[in-house]
Write a protein that holds these residues in place. Sequence first.
Motif, short mmCIF file in Angstrom:
data_model
loop_
_atom_site.label_atom_id
_atom_site.label_comp_id
_atom_site.label_asym_id
_atom_site.label_seq_id
_atom_site.Cartn_x
_atom_site.Cartn_y
_atom_site.Cartn_z
N LEU A 1 0.84 -1.19 0.00
CA LEU A 1 0.00 0.00 0.00
C LEU A 1 0.87 1.25 0.00
CD1 LEU A 1 -2.82 -0.80 2.58
CD2 LEU A 1 -2.97 -0.82 0.10
N PRO A 2 0.33 2.38 -0.43
CA PRO A 2 1.09 3.63 -0.35
C PRO A 2 1.51 3.92 1.10
CG PRO A 2 -0.89 3.91 -1.68
CD PRO A 2 -0.99 2.57 -1.03
N ASP A 3 2.69 4.50 1.27
CA ASP A 3 3.17 4.84 2.61
C ASP A 3 2.16 5.71 3.34
OD1 ASP A 3 5.40 3.39 2.11
OD2 ASP A 3 6.83 5.03 2.36
N GLU A 4 1.49 6.59 2.60
CA GLU A 4 0.52 7.51 3.22
C GLU A 4 -0.59 6.74 3.93
OE1 GLU A 4 -2.65 11.01 1.87
OE2 GLU A 4 -1.32 10.08 0.40
N THR A 5 -1.06 5.67 3.28
CA THR A 5 -2.14 4.86 3.86
C THR A 5 -1.65 4.15 5.12
OG1 THR A 5 -3.16 4.52 1.70
CG2 THR A 5 -3.76 2.98 3.44
N MET A 6 -0.48 3.52 5.03
CA MET A 6 0.04 2.78 6.18
C MET A 6 0.39 3.72 7.33
SD MET A 6 2.26 -0.37 4.57
CE MET A 6 3.10 0.54 3.27
N GLU B 1 -9.78 2.12 5.41
CA GLU B 1 -9.21 3.20 4.60
C GLU B 1 -10.30 4.16 4.14
OE1 GLU B 1 -6.44 3.75 0.56
OE2 GLU B 1 -7.45 1.84 0.98
N ALA B 2 -11.44 3.60 3.67
CA ALA B 2 -12.55 4.43 3.21
C ALA B 2 -13.15 5.22 4.37
CB ALA B 2 -13.62 3.57 2.55
#
Length: 350
Positions: A58-63, A318-319
Amino acid sequence: MSNYYVFRITYDDNYKLIRDELIKNHHLRQGWGTYDMAVDSGFDTFKAGWQKHWEKDLPDETMLSRFNNLSIMLEIEPGDYIIVPKVSVEDDYVSRSFLISKCREKYRFEVLPEKKDFGHIIEVEDVFSCSYDMNLHSQNIKSKFIAYQSPLNRVRNESFKESVAELVHLHTEQPNEFEKEKTDLISMISRATSSPRNEYLEQIKSALQKIDNHKFEDIIGELFEKNGYTLTDNNWYDKEGGDVDLVFECFNKNTLMYNIFEICDVKMPHIYVQAKKKSGKDYGDIVGVDQLVKMEDSIPEKNAILMVINLTDEFSDEAKEKADDNGIILINGLTFASLLVRYGIEVDIL
């Protein structure tokens, strides 16, 4: 002085397992916690654990967003109060109750073997639950949950804290009377009819998932229009990924606010709806949220109501996090089906 937190557990297929961990073992567990993902080891370790065991990049931003939210658990100290929405000590299904508990031991990490997840743990004590409608204090707490939609939430609202303190006092001083409050007729009927009602709602949701998109949007329009709202636009998009399926005036014509906007010749806010017909757990449900976020610059009023209706069983974390950050309302399949039943919109389930 105690601090207060709202802790949302999973409400999907793992709900009963995580609830049992809480009720039977007094382990309040949070997900995004497979092996090597302890938040007290730092973000780099957390990220490496995710990539190693789940094989998803996943993108670093999400994690980082999830890591930062989970890190709130490190702040919780023994004696702090933790409130868990939609959980009852008596009932093993998602209910109109919340649980109040007190932290006994600080954060530790221990993966739940059968799920290889949910390793983030706060051990709690003095656990009891309270119906949303038991008294004015419980109603006040329930009304504030809308402000605490993330998995972990710090509570700053003094009214919320005072209501929790009052319920703790009532339960301590009169535990027998407190328990009696939950056995009102409405609660008894609700428990007795819960299974057939949920089965009926599942049938409605399944029927909705089989119709075409235009018919689905027509049913959403019927729900709003039957309650006095006016459809003003549909299929509105910005050609850059933003998309809105339905737009309604924010107030129906029989309300004071509608007349105020009309008389004062002020532009009325609108409700912008993104409609999705996904089934099961939609791992791409962030798309619907993103489509509304991208439309915000094109929406003329700043006080618009943004809403995603998706027939999925449960929205992804996430949503939910992105929706919370952008003030977007999320309505899943069973919630939408219950609204159709409540407002008399018929769906052919044969």
